[in-house]
Design a protein around this motif. Structure first.
Motif, short mmCIF file in Angstrom:
data_model
loop_
_atom_site.label_atom_id
_atom_site.label_comp_id
_atom_site.label_asym_id
_atom_site.label_seq_id
_atom_site.Cartn_x
_atom_site.Cartn_y
_atom_site.Cartn_z
N GLU A 90 13.52 -14.17 -9.90
CA GLU A 90 14.12 -13.60 -8.72
C GLU A 90 13.13 -13.62 -7.55
OE1 GLU A 90 16.84 -10.08 -9.35
OE2 GLU A 90 15.67 -9.98 -11.22
N ARG A 91 13.68 -13.68 -6.34
CA ARG A 91 12.87 -13.71 -5.13
C ARG A 91 12.86 -12.34 -4.45
NH1 ARG A 91 13.06 -18.52 -7.87
NH2 ARG A 91 12.53 -20.31 -6.54
N ARG A 92 12.96 -11.27 -5.21
CA ARG A 92 13.01 -9.92 -4.64
C ARG A 92 11.70 -9.58 -3.93
NH1 ARG A 92 14.17 -7.82 -10.01
NH2 ARG A 92 12.42 -6.43 -9.60
N ARG A 93 11.81 -8.77 -2.89
CA ARG A 93 10.64 -8.37 -2.10
C ARG A 93 9.60 -7.65 -2.96
NH1 ARG A 93 6.61 -7.00 -0.20
NH2 ARG A 93 6.08 -6.43 1.96
N ASP A 94 10.04 -6.83 -3.92
CA ASP A 94 9.09 -6.06 -4.72
C ASP A 94 8.33 -6.92 -5.72
OD1 ASP A 94 11.90 -5.97 -5.93
OD2 ASP A 94 10.70 -5.29 -7.63
N LEU A 95 8.72 -8.19 -5.86
CA LEU A 95 8.02 -9.09 -6.79
C LEU A 95 6.96 -9.94 -6.09
CD1 LEU A 95 11.02 -10.30 -9.01
CD2 LEU A 95 9.24 -8.66 -9.62
N TYR A 377 -8.73 -0.11 -6.36
CA TYR A 377 -8.93 1.22 -6.93
C TYR A 377 -7.94 2.24 -6.38
CZ TYR A 377 -11.19 5.87 -7.02
OH TYR A 377 -11.45 7.21 -7.14
N ILE A 378 -7.60 2.09 -5.11
CA ILE A 378 -6.72 3.06 -4.45
C ILE A 378 -5.35 3.12 -5.10
CG2 ILE A 378 -5.81 1.42 -2.75
CD1 ILE A 378 -6.71 5.15 -2.20
N CYS A 379 -4.95 2.08 -5.82
CA CYS A 379 -3.64 2.07 -6.45
C CYS A 379 -3.57 3.00 -7.66
CB CYS A 379 -3.24 0.65 -6.86
SG CYS A 379 -2.85 -0.40 -5.44
N GLY A 380 -4.67 3.64 -8.00
CA GLY A 380 -4.61 4.70 -8.99
C GLY A 380 -4.00 5.97 -8.42
N GLU A 381 -3.98 6.10 -7.08
CA GLU A 381 -3.28 7.19 -6.41
C GLU A 381 -1.78 6.89 -6.50
OE1 GLU A 381 -1.50 9.70 -3.42
OE2 GLU A 381 -1.44 7.52 -3.47
N GLU A 382 -1.00 7.88 -6.93
CA GLU A 382 0.38 7.59 -7.34
C GLU A 382 1.24 7.00 -6.24
OE1 GLU A 382 2.09 11.19 -8.80
OE2 GLU A 382 2.05 12.23 -6.87
N SER A 383 1.11 7.46 -5.01
CA SER A 383 1.96 6.90 -3.96
C SER A 383 1.50 5.49 -3.57
CB SER A 383 1.99 7.82 -2.74
OG SER A 383 0.73 7.90 -2.12
N ALA A 384 0.19 5.22 -3.63
CA ALA A 384 -0.31 3.87 -3.38
C ALA A 384 0.15 2.92 -4.48
CB ALA A 384 -1.84 3.88 -3.29
N MET A 385 0.18 3.41 -5.71
CA MET A 385 0.69 2.60 -6.82
C MET A 385 2.15 2.25 -6.59
SD MET A 385 1.26 3.67 -10.81
CE MET A 385 2.55 4.83 -10.29
N ILE A 386 2.93 3.20 -6.10
CA ILE A 386 4.35 2.95 -5.85
C ILE A 386 4.51 1.91 -4.74
CG2 ILE A 386 6.42 4.01 -4.87
CD1 ILE A 386 5.77 6.48 -6.59
N GLU A 387 3.69 1.99 -3.71
CA GLU A 387 3.73 0.97 -2.67
C GLU A 387 3.45 -0.41 -3.26
OE1 GLU A 387 3.97 1.28 1.13
OE2 GLU A 387 5.24 2.77 0.16
N SER A 388 2.49 -0.48 -4.17
CA SER A 388 2.16 -1.75 -4.81
C SER A 388 3.30 -2.24 -5.70
CB SER A 388 0.86 -1.60 -5.62
OG SER A 388 0.41 -2.85 -6.09
N ILE A 389 3.93 -1.33 -6.41
CA ILE A 389 5.09 -1.70 -7.24
C ILE A 389 6.19 -2.30 -6.37
CG2 ILE A 389 7.01 -0.72 -8.58
CD1 ILE A 389 4.99 1.20 -9.84
N GLU A 390 6.32 -1.80 -5.14
CA GLU A 390 7.32 -2.33 -4.21
C GLU A 390 6.87 -3.63 -3.56
OE1 GLU A 390 8.27 0.76 -1.46
OE2 GLU A 390 9.24 2.03 -2.97
#
Length: 610
Positions: A90-95, A377-390
């Motif tokens: 899939e070409r989804r933005r979150d991927l 490292y910052i992606c260990g912060e939960e909201s930063a991780m969510i941004e990365s997941i997106e």
């Protein structure tokens, strides 16, 4: 149809942003954007302008004009390669980050042509793709005219535990020996293998207790794939534990309210650092409107921390079962398992075992998505991780709202650390007493301490939650030969440094606040009389300066200024204290707020060394 000015037609651009830009503009004479036809446009308030494609497009008035829009142009070969690489995905933005990994793994770098082609294929702006690719350390962008990096990279860990045993000397030796060759040598932040320091990574193969001889041997062998440890597979897990607790939850034999009550009675708290009670978090997410999501935070980047890796490399199914139970409790629509890129062996284990569970019908197809970090490292912060997941840069969000209310794709999201989910399974399988039945120094429960530094037997030590640093050193075989206990890091660099005189303090939640520190991820680094606390603190601040996401000025500039001030012959305590106050008060997330702790602790407990 044709008039005296050319062909009459309607242009409907493919790109949504182009359509919005040209809204209100009437086009005349369009038949094919690449054909040699006369194109005329009527712009409100200006009148009619004739543009001949043979002289160029995107112009009005005299001159040759421009044959293409501004910016980088799509290379047909690169576009074909990107389409072949993505295949049916899939070409989804979150991927986006997952697709960037595909390109990096295939070609060893991200060329500008491939990034442009990826933007075209995913219907994203080039700026969106470039900003994400440039944010993460494990992506190598190669612009036009630049030389691509060598095919092989050696990354040498420069975290505190590795620096204590000579990683800087190893880094210099490797750089001198292989300078200008067909490989490159880079320094890298903590790789989560502090118990086997010094550590480096050749390709995707980690080398424990690394030295020049081991590096030469592996290079001659030519095998740079990750080494998969012996672990408990799906087959052995079910042989040992039967169907497991998850099936009881699904069947209703173990009601949801009973699950929550048992977890509540056990006293289980989040073990990623914040220590929020698990049962309370479940109830908070359950109160939110559906759909809801669950995210597993396996991005343990805090230097000195490796307990999650140890857990996933030994008992991954206990973590997966805990994840599925938690997802059932909050009725999550989907689970996202975010794993740091420094754990390639764990990634292979999870792919294997999740595929087995999907094939057996235990986990629905597509219910769990394994997401790969990219060195932040910052992606260990939960909201930063969510941004990365997106699929975005890992930038922490402002709070409120909290992720339990507004998380992945704006929906309520339950976020759990790996070790927390492991204990969810253990508590429900063995009863709340496995935690609340253990007491030491007035504290209940068990903690997994990641122990490294100047001890004989570093590793993960499962001890009562009220254990002191003396208990931890004893469980680690005592101090290393020739070393005298001087100080310790109780919970990662964010927690600062405590002196040996504070050796009777229970290392648990809520017990270290009187000393202006906290347990955090329980990453304990033991220091000796051979270590200078000024150098230790400088190592920690260099890490924070390197890993700051750059969103807020107090953290971005503050960490860099702190490193400069700490390199002076004598510390300017007044100026450093003022800087620490600003960072702590004004930074957006915990990185900038906690980064001053090493500075404060050295000023407070080791003033003679600065």
């Amino acid at each position: 149809m044709r008039n005296n000015r050319g062909y009459i037609g309607v242009w409907l651009p493919d790109n949504k942003r182009e359509r919005e830009y040209w809204r209100g503009v009437s086009f005349l004479g369009y038949a094919n954007r690449n054909a040699g036809v006369e194109l005329a446009r009527i712009i409100p308030g200006i009148g009619m302008a004739t543009v001949k494609s043979r002289d160029g497009v995107w112009k009005s008035g005299q001159g040759k004009g421009r044959h293409t829009p501004k910016g980088r142009q799509i290379d047909d070969t690169a576009l074909h390669e990107i389409r072949a690489l993505l295949g049916a995905r899939e070409r989804r933005r979150d991927l986006l980050i997952e697709h960037l990994h595909l390109v990096q793994d295939k070609y060893g770098h991200l060329s500008a042509a491939h990034l442009c082609a990826l933007a075209e294929e995913m219907r994203l702006s080039m700026a969106e793709v470039f900003e994400v690719a440039s944010f993460y350390a494990h992506f190598d962008i190669v612009r036009e005219g630049d030389t691509a990096p060598p095919a092989l990279t050696i990354r040498v860990c420069d975290s505190l535990s590795c620096e204590l045993v000579g990683s800087e000397a190893l880094l210099r030796a490797l750089g001198e020996k292989y300078a200008g060759g067909d490989l490159r040598v880079l320094r890298a932040p903590c790789m989560g293998r502090c118990d086997t320091a010094p550590v480096l990574e050749i390709g995707h193969r980690h080398v424990d207790h690394a030295d020049m001889e081991k590096v030469d041997t592996i290079l001659s062998e030519g095998d740079f794939s990750p080494r998969i440890p012996v672990y408990e597979t799906v087959e052995t897990y079910f042989d040992r534990h039967g169907d497991g607790v998850y099936f009881d939850v699904v069947s209703g034999a173990l009601p949801i309210e009973k699950v929550i009550a048992d977890i509540d009675a056990s006293g289980l708290r989040g073990l990623g650092g914040a220590g929020f009670p698990v049962a309370r978090k479940w109830r908070a997410v359950r109160e939110q409107a559906a759909p809801r999501y669950l995210a597993v935070n396996a991005d343990e980047g805090e230097p000195g921390t490796f307990k999650d890796r140890a857990c996933l490399e030994r008992e991954p199914l206990a973590v997966i079962e805990g994840m599925m139970i938690a997802a059932r409790v909050v009725d999550a629509q989907k689970c996202y398992f975010y794993l740091r890129d420094e754990y390639p062996a764990v990634r292979e284990i999870l792919i294997r075992e999740l595929d087995k569970l999907v094939a057996a019908g235990i986990i629905p197809t597509g219910f769990v998505e394994l997401r790969r970090g990219a060195g932040a490292y910052i992606c260990g912060e939960e909201s930063a991780m969510i941004e990365s997941i997106e699929g975005k840069r890992g930038i922490p969000r402002h709070r409120p709202p909290y992720v339990a209310q507004n998380g992945i794709f704006g929906r309520p999201t339950l976020v759990h650390n790996v070790e927390t989910l492991y204990w969810v399974t253990r508590v429900l399988r063995e009863g709340p007493q496995i935690l609340n039945g253990v007491e030491k120094n007035g504290r209940k429960g068990l903690r997994s301490y990641s122990v490294s530094g100047r001890v004989r037997e570093p590793g993960v030590k499962l001890l009562p939650a009220g254990s002191t640093i003396r208990d931890i050193i004893e469980a680690s075989g005592g101090m290393a030969e020739g070393h005298v206990f001087k100080a310790y890091q109780p919970g990662g660099p964010s927690s600062g440094i405590l002196p040996a005189s504070l050796d009777d303090v229970p290392l648990d939640f809520d017990t270290l606040q009187p000393y202006d520190t906290f347990i955090g991820s329980a990453a304990v680094v033991v220091l000796s009389d051979r270590d200078n606390m000024r150098d230790v603190a400088l190592n920690m601040l260099r890490f924070f300066a390197s890993e700051s996401c750059g969103q807020c000025t107090p953290c971005r500039v503050g960490c860099e200024k702190a490193v400069m001030l700490m390199q002076a012959g004598t510390w300017d305590r007044g100026l450093l204290s003022e800087l620490c106050d600003t960072m702590q008060d004004a930074s957006i997330c915990g990185l900038g707020q906690a980064a001053p702790n090493p500075i404060r602790s050295v000023i407070k407990y080791f003033p003679d060394e600065i």
